[in-house]
Design a protein around this motif. Structure first.
Motif, mmCIF file in Angstrom:
data_model
loop_
_atom_site.group_PDB
_atom_site.id
_atom_site.type_symbol
_atom_site.label_atom_id
_atom_site.label_comp_id
_atom_site.label_asym_id
_atom_site.label_seq_id
_atom_site.Cartn_x
_atom_site.Cartn_y
_atom_site.Cartn_z
ATOM 1 N N CYS A 103 -5.335 6.037 0.495
ATOM 2 C CA CYS A 103 -4.536 6.048 1.727
ATOM 3 C C CYS A 103 -3.106 4.960 1.235
ATOM 4 O O CYS A 103 -2.968 3.712 0.847
ATOM 5 N N ALA A 104 -2.098 6.014 1.299
ATOM 6 C CA ALA A 104 -1.007 5.497 0.647
ATOM 7 C C ALA A 104 -0.108 4.822 1.508
ATOM 8 O O ALA A 104 1.049 3.422 1.209
ATOM 9 N N PRO A 105 -0.262 4.825 2.967
ATOM 10 C CA PRO A 105 0.994 4.095 4.135
ATOM 11 C C PRO A 105 -0.582 2.972 4.212
ATOM 12 O O PRO A 105 0.651 1.853 4.279
ATOM 13 N N LEU A 106 -0.863 2.426 3.787
ATOM 14 C CA LEU A 106 -1.912 1.301 3.533
ATOM 15 C C LEU A 106 -1.643 0.509 2.535
ATOM 16 O O LEU A 106 -1.334 -1.215 2.394
ATOM 17 N N ALA A 107 -1.549 1.572 1.330
ATOM 18 C CA ALA A 107 -1.332 0.531 -0.225
ATOM 19 C C ALA A 107 0.058 -0.495 0.543
ATOM 20 O O ALA A 107 0.488 -1.128 -0.335
ATOM 21 N N ALA A 108 1.385 1.105 0.663
ATOM 22 C CA ALA A 108 2.132 0.339 1.227
ATOM 23 C C ALA A 108 2.782 -0.959 1.271
ATOM 24 O O ALA A 108 3.345 -1.939 1.704
ATOM 25 N N ALA A 109 1.696 -0.780 2.884
ATOM 26 C CA ALA A 109 1.860 -2.806 4.010
ATOM 27 C C ALA A 109 1.324 -3.352 2.890
ATOM 28 O O ALA A 109 2.156 -4.320 3.267
ATOM 29 N N LEU A 110 0.008 -3.073 1.886
ATOM 30 C CA LEU A 110 -0.122 -4.294 1.550
ATOM 31 C C LEU A 110 0.838 -4.713 0.174
ATOM 32 O O LEU A 110 0.786 -5.869 0.113
ATOM 33 N N ALA A 111 1.679 -3.767 -0.274
ATOM 34 C CA ALA A 111 2.843 -4.575 -1.008
ATOM 35 C C ALA A 111 3.440 -4.841 -0.220
ATOM 36 O O ALA A 111 3.800 -6.323 -1.016
#
Length: 356
Positions: free
Chosen positions: A310-318
């Protein structure tokens, strides 16, 4: 705050000081774990579809809303959500979630269940971490630029330091500094020390006031844990005045406390707690003063199952990284940056690195 939440908060506070200052902290941790077990026998489940910067994310949460709010900086406000049933063992066992398709599943778990969830591949996120340091290294010999700026503010602040143990001075500290500052920063969710904890501070603690032109403008409480270790549970400015914070009152109070503790023969300081979010301002401040993060025995835990695709979630975690419990203690989740040829692609989730 509801009556139940108030009761639970009061019970937790009664365990807090003994866990930190007792000669037998493991015993108090075991007592707390046993006393809190009935509150983890089940949990309500809710679902959300949240629009993040890089796309929608499907979220499932289990447990009290107050505990799930630890995700707020990552997901944004959760809102009401859609009911998703209840799981009788959902806060102790990851197995019931094996077939769930949510991008992020967050379960408020009992500490005794943390190992089971972690072995199943979940992240264990504490809402808070503690900070400790050796007094010969707090502040560090080579301060960063931000801390050097704080030292300059401390010098300009020019406050006189007064150590006191008088009950009336403690009452002034609580009423004129701690309570208004907590209310101003956190509103109804503010933690205010209850009478039993206040009595412990008055009986065993030392209070340092900082005064300018005859007016006490800040205070910091110190409570001994042993002959070599001391704890800083409270620090506040008069009226919670943000102008005093900007002028360096808090930094001056911390510096004065370190000097006082060293002069009294203490070697280690417990600097209190912050959120586990690495970019939280107070978290950053603890790091620059030379503290190191350690697990907090009273932390509330969220077990997180994150879909690495899930790229959007990974971006939020970053954007909002946090510390979690790994095999070696506190670790920071690593997030793979986007490819060099694609500036717009969000990062993806990767393995964990040990926190610095």
């Amino acid at each position: 705050m509801s009556a139940v939440r108030s009761l639970l908060a009061g019970a937790e506070e009664r365990f807090l000081a003994p866990m930190i200052t007792s000669r037998t902290p493991a015993l108090w941790r075991a007592l707390y774990a046993g006393a809190s077990s009935p509150f983890f026998l089940g949990g309500r489940a809710s679902r959300w579809e949240i629009a993040l910067e890089h796309g929608p994310v499907r979220v499932m949460g289990v447990g009290p809303r107050k505990r799930l709010e630890a995700l707020r900086r990552i997901t944004g406000p959760l809102g009401a959500g859609e009911p998703a049933g209840a799981f009788g063992a959902s806060r102790w066992d990851p197995a019931p979630y094996a077939n769930e398709s949510a991008d992020l599943i967050a379960v408020a778990i009992h500490p005794a269940a943390a190992g089971r969830f972690r072995r199943a591949g979940w992240l264990i996120m504490p809402d808070v971490v503690r900070w400790e340091g050796e007094l010969d290294a707090v502040p560090p010999a080579r301060p960063c630029r931000s801390l050097r700026h704080d030292f300059n503010r401390i010098e300009r602040f020019g406050a006189a330091v007064e150590a006191t143990r008088t009950p009336g001075d403690w009452e002034e500290f609580f009423a004129e500094m701690v309570e208004p500052q907590a209310a101003g920063r956190f509103g109804e969710s503010a933690w205010l020390p209850r009478p039993p904890f206040r009595r412990r501070l008055i009986r065993r603690g030392t209070l340092l006031f900082l005064a300018r032109r005859g007016t006490r403008v800040a205070g910091i409480a110190l409570l001994p844990c042993s002959r070599e270790r001391i704890w800083i549970p409270l620090i506040a400015t008069r009226g919670g005045d943000p102008a005093l914070l900007a002028e360096g009152a808090m930094a001056a109070a911390i510096s004065s406390a370190m000097t006082w503790a060293r002069n009294q023969g203490y070697r280690t300081v417990d600097g209190g707690r912050t959120s586990s979010l690495i970019r939280d301002g107070v978290h950053v401040n603890k790091m620059k003063w030379g503290y190191r993060s350690i697990p907090d025995p009273m932390a509330h835990l969220l077990a997180l199952r994150v879909d690495p695709a899930c790229a959007p979630l990974a971006a939020a975690l970053a954007q909002e990284p946090f510390l979690h419990y790994g095999r070696a203690g506190l670790e920071q989740l690593a997030v793979t940056p986007p490819p060099a040829h694609s500036e717009s692609a969000p990062p993806s989730l990767a393995a964990s690195d040990r926190a610095g």
